[in-house]
Scaffold this motif. Structure first.
Motif, PDB file in Angstrom:
ATOM      1  N   PRO A  88      49.919  45.249  38.127  1.00 58.64           N
ATOM      2  CA  PRO A  88      48.699  45.699  38.806  1.00 58.64           C
ATOM      3  C   PRO A  88      48.415  47.176  38.556  1.00 58.64           C
ATOM      4  CG  PRO A  88      49.948  44.265  40.257  1.00 58.64           C
ATOM      5  CD  PRO A  88      50.813  44.519  39.051  1.00 58.64           C
ATOM      6  N   GLY A  89      49.464  47.990  38.548  1.00 63.05           N
ATOM      7  CA  GLY A  89      49.270  49.415  38.319  1.00 63.05           C
ATOM      8  C   GLY A  89      48.798  49.733  36.918  1.00 63.05           C
ATOM      9  N   SER A  90      49.401  49.099  35.914  1.00 62.85           N
ATOM     10  CA  SER A  90      48.996  49.377  34.537  1.00 62.85           C
ATOM     11  C   SER A  90      47.579  48.875  34.278  1.00 62.85           C
ATOM     12  CB  SER A  90      49.979  48.742  33.543  1.00 62.85           C
ATOM     13  OG  SER A  90      49.940  47.328  33.597  1.00 62.85           O
ATOM     14  N   LYS A  91      47.226  47.730  34.877  1.00 62.86           N
ATOM     15  CA  LYS A  91      45.865  47.222  34.705  1.00 62.86           C
ATOM     16  C   LYS A  91      44.851  48.214  35.253  1.00 62.86           C
ATOM     17  CE  LYS A  91      42.725  43.481  35.986  1.00 62.86           C
ATOM     18  NZ  LYS A  91      42.560  42.178  36.657  1.00 62.86           N
ATOM     19  N   GLU A  92      45.108  48.755  36.411  1.00 58.56           N
ATOM     20  CA  GLU A  92      44.180  49.717  37.014  1.00 58.56           C
ATOM     21  C   GLU A  92      44.008  50.949  36.131  1.00 58.56           C
ATOM     22  OE1 GLU A  92      43.567  52.255  41.177  1.00 58.56           O
ATOM     23  OE2 GLU A  92      45.403  51.097  40.838  1.00 58.56           O
ATOM     24  N   VAL A  93      45.120  51.460  35.600  1.00 67.84           N
ATOM     25  CA  VAL A  93      45.047  52.641  34.738  1.00 67.84           C
ATOM     26  C   VAL A  93      44.291  52.321  33.459  1.00 67.84           C
ATOM     27  CG1 VAL A  93      46.384  54.287  33.374  1.00 67.84           C
ATOM     28  CG2 VAL A  93      47.133  53.680  35.682  1.00 67.84           C
ATOM     29  N   GLU A 133      42.095  49.990  32.802  1.00 69.66           N
ATOM     30  CA  GLU A 133      40.664  49.761  33.006  1.00 69.66           C
ATOM     31  C   GLU A 133      39.924  51.078  33.212  1.00 69.66           C
ATOM     32  OE1 GLU A 133      40.532  45.212  34.775  1.00 69.66           O
ATOM     33  OE2 GLU A 133      40.558  46.889  36.187  1.00 69.66           O
ATOM     34  N   GLY A 134      40.618  52.090  33.728  1.00 71.06           N
ATOM     35  CA  GLY A 134      40.016  53.414  33.828  1.00 71.06           C
ATOM     36  C   GLY A 134      39.936  54.103  32.483  1.00 71.06           C
TER      37      GLY A 134
END
Length: 362
Positions: free
Chosen positions: A297-302, A304-305
């Motif tokens: 979840p953390g890597s996906k958020e980064v 996508e930014g």
């Protein structure tokens, strides 16, 4: 010129950061001053910082912060924590960091979930201290040192967990220094490095004594659009052939494996191209590491930014949710698809590259 000629067909592209900063502590080290001189010789803007803090890297717009950080090379001193090595299964016994950060723009970059702060490429000026520290780990470890299948590799040290050392070698010289260090180290040891770049010319004449394995991170052709700023696949494979002919053990790191359109034919074609690049190499020592795509979840958020609008498939409802041994969550491909891909891809690898020793599938 054919794909298996002894050198890449043209000069490999080299990263040119827009900003190079050197901390005061880094300038106290000969290696730090040498990196500074290399950058200046290339006409790059070099800033000697008055202290040891990196400044000017924050920006309220996350996308702008990413762009500015990705265009910055910082020469710093590795903190004491870097001298306390961590195990890095299934690749190697120990992780040794020559740098942290990478100039490439891979939309699936696992560093997005591993490093904190802006993605600046930090290179370490106290390289002799880092290399001298490795002797304390000789004979220790649980991946190769304690493995009957890989014992011939000795105690292994992975130099590319948090960076692509070849992608910055023209600026740092750190990978060459590490290769020479391992070549002169009269012990059962191995240095491991992996890359998506192709500028191998500085490495070809080094006295490596076959104690460094250079692996080339490759993927099916359809995945190329996710690997911005890297060397084209053809150049990477030609570079692999060049270092193999210079006597290095080599490897294919196939990552991240994804069910791209017509993936069966795509990965079979990849292995056929690799076989062409290695055709005729004497005493070929080839390994393969097969790594499927996953995200947290953390890597996906980064990510996508960093890469808004990317079509990299990261839908949780299309994945299997797994818990790591540390209790964190990661998303893998469903078990049935994983079995199908593993069966097909490992069969094609064995058929087209029978000399390859597969180290792991993950």
């Amino acid at each position: 010129m054919t794909l298996h000629d002894p050198a890449p067909a043209r000069a490999a592209r080299l990263w040119r950061p827009r900003r190079v900063v050197v901390t005061a502590a880094a300038r106290e080290h000969a290696h730090g001053r040498a990196i500074m001189a290399r950058a200046e010789s290339l006409g790059l803007p070099v800033e000697a910082l008055p202290g040891n803090r990196l400044t000017g890297l924050r920006h309220p717009d996350p996308r702008r912060a990413y762009i500015e950080a990705k265009n910055t090379l910082a020469v710093v001193v590795a903190p004491p924590t870097k001298l306390k090595l961590q195990p890095i299964p299934p690749s190697a016994d120990w992780r040794v960091d020559l740098a942290e950060g990478c100039p490439a723009h891979c939309q699936y970059c696992y560093l997005a979930g591993s490093l904190s702060g802006p993605p600046v490429t930090r290179v370490y000026a106290n390289l002799p201290e880092i290399l001298a520290n490795l002797a304390g780990y000789l004979g220790e470890g649980s991946v190769t040192s304690a493995s009957a299948e890989r014992a011939q590799e000795g105690t292994t040290f992975e130099a590319s967990c948090y960076t692509d050392p070849l992608g910055i070698e023209h600026l740092t010289g750190s990978l060459s220094a590490a290769i020479r260090h391992f070549g002169a180290w009269d012990a059962p040891v191995g240095l491991r490095a992996t890359t998506k770049f192709a500028a191998v010319a500085p490495l070809l004449d080094l006295d490596h004594r076959r104690r460094t394995r250079l692996r080339f991170s490759v993927n099916a052709a359809a995945a190329a659009r996710y690997e911005g700023g890297t060397a084209p696949l053809r150049e990477r494979l030609a570079a692999m052939g060049a270092v193999a002919r210079a006597g290095y053990p080599v490897g294919l790191t196939v990552a991240p494996i994804m069910p791209v359109p017509d993936w069966r034919a795509a990965y079979a074609a990849l292995f056929a191209q690799a076989a062409d690049a290695l055709d005729g190499v004497e005493d070929l020592d080839l390994t393969a590491e097969l790594i499927t795509h996953r995200f947290t979840p953390g890597s996906k958020e980064v990510l996508e930014g960093w890469y808004p609008g990317s079509d990299l498939p990261m839908r949780e409802d299309e994945r299997s949710r797994k818990l790591t041994k540390f209790g964190s969550v990661k998303y893998m491909f469903p078990a049935e698809l994983m079995r199908e891909m593993r069966g097909q891809i490992t069969r094609d690898l064995a058929e087209r590259l029978p000399a390859a020793r597969m180290l792991y599938w993950t």
